[in-house]
Write a protein that holds these residues in place. Structure first.
Motif, short mmCIF file in Angstrom:
data_model
loop_
_atom_site.label_atom_id
_atom_site.label_comp_id
_atom_site.label_asym_id
_atom_site.label_seq_id
_atom_site.Cartn_x
_atom_site.Cartn_y
_atom_site.Cartn_z
N TYR A 1 -0.47 -5.80 -22.67
CA TYR A 1 -0.85 -5.37 -24.01
C TYR A 1 -1.39 -3.94 -23.98
O TYR A 1 -1.02 -3.10 -24.81
CB TYR A 1 -1.90 -6.32 -24.59
N GLN A 2 -2.26 -3.66 -23.03
CA GLN A 2 -2.85 -2.32 -22.94
C GLN A 2 -1.81 -1.25 -22.65
O GLN A 2 -1.96 -0.10 -23.05
CB GLN A 2 -3.94 -2.31 -21.86
N VAL B 1 -3.17 -9.13 -20.64
CA VAL B 1 -4.02 -8.05 -21.17
C VAL B 1 -3.49 -6.69 -20.70
O VAL B 1 -3.41 -5.73 -21.47
CB VAL B 1 -5.49 -8.26 -20.73
N HIS C 1 -9.42 -9.09 -25.93
CA HIS C 1 -8.80 -7.93 -25.29
C HIS C 1 -7.39 -7.63 -25.79
O HIS C 1 -6.74 -6.70 -25.30
CB HIS C 1 -8.75 -8.15 -23.77
#
Length: 268
Positions: A51-52, A48, A91
């Motif tokens: 990815y963020q 996550v 997410h």
């Protein structure tokens, strides 16, 4: 079998995230096999974050989970669909229509559902990288001890040890399933790469049986000895009962030289 030993659980998660990130970045339509349980949570947290940070995208990824409880609706907080949504899918930019679990609803024939799941995996082109944890009794997925090494996706009765280990996740008045649908051992072995994560001293005996014990249905994870591309990522506690730890550390240093030049994967 490639055994990689790290100092702690966070380093295990970081390394596992590198394997996933390289696959989904370099392959056009990657297929991931995913796992639930406490160990993969730290992996999903790292994914996550990647990815963020704009480092990876799950836009073209298809996923198949190892297992799902029987008799629990996907909206139930104890379902593995809920687990995956909460820890990863909600997410990132994965298309949930391309995320699959081996479900079996009330009135459906579990044998037929198992065959259907196998067909879905085949139609997707097979699993590129299967993430695994390991139970204290050596199970992978819900393939409990004495599971056939040739088994496919099917219904399994959970052992008392597994029920006891998982009971901490259920409140005293909450229904805890005793049956689950799970990928079989042969299904897992069909994945092009398998990455097993294990942390904590309570997994050390199972890890030793898996890596250096006899190939036996008594320790289902020992079947990974037959996999061409099995990666076992451990912290020091989970590796504490292994002999020849110095060799594994030495071999990892040599592998890193190749990985730095050519990448983690030799094919897809």
């Amino acid at each position: 079998m490639q055994v990689i030993i790290f100092d702690d659980a966070q380093q295990v998660a970081d390394n596992a995230a590198q394997w996933v990130a390289e696959l989904i970045t370099k392959k056009t339509n990657p297929v991931l096999g995913l796992a639930t349980g406490s160990t993969p949570i730290s992996l999903y947290q790292q994914l996550v974050l990647k990815y963020q940070a704009g480092e990876i995208s799950f836009k073209n990824t298809t996923s198949f989970n190892l297992d799902e409880y029987l008799g629990i609706d996907e909206d139930n907080s104890q379902s593995y669909r809920h687990f995956m949504n909460e820890n990863l899918f909600n997410h990132v930019d994965i298309n949930k229509a391309k995320t699959f679990l081996p479900t079996c609803s009330q009135g459906e024939n579990p044998r037929e559902q198992g065959l259907r799941y196998e067909e879905m995996i085949n139609n997707a082109g097979g699993i590129d990288l299967q993430i695994l944890g390991i139970g204290a009794n050596g199970h992978i997925g819900f393939n409990e001890p004495t599971s056939s090494l040739a088994s496919r996706t099917r219904i399994k009765t959970l052992t008392q040890q597994t029920l006891s280990d998982n009971s901490r996740l259920f409140s005293p008045d909450e229904f805890q399933p005793t049956l689950a649908m799970t990928m079989g051992i042969a299904t897992i072995l069909d994945a092009r790469y398998v990455l097993l994560m294990a942390t904590g001293e309570n997994k050390a005996k199972a890890v030793k049986d898996m890596v250096t014990g006899a190939l036996s249905a008594v320790c289902p994870a020992s079947a990974l000895q037959m996999h061409e591309n099995a990666i076992v990522v451990l912290d020091k506690a989970a590796a504490s009962q292994l002999d020849d730890k110095e060799y594994y550390l030495w071999a990892d240093k040599q592998n890193n030289k190749i990985n730095e030049e050519f990448g983690l994967y030799h094919n897809y």
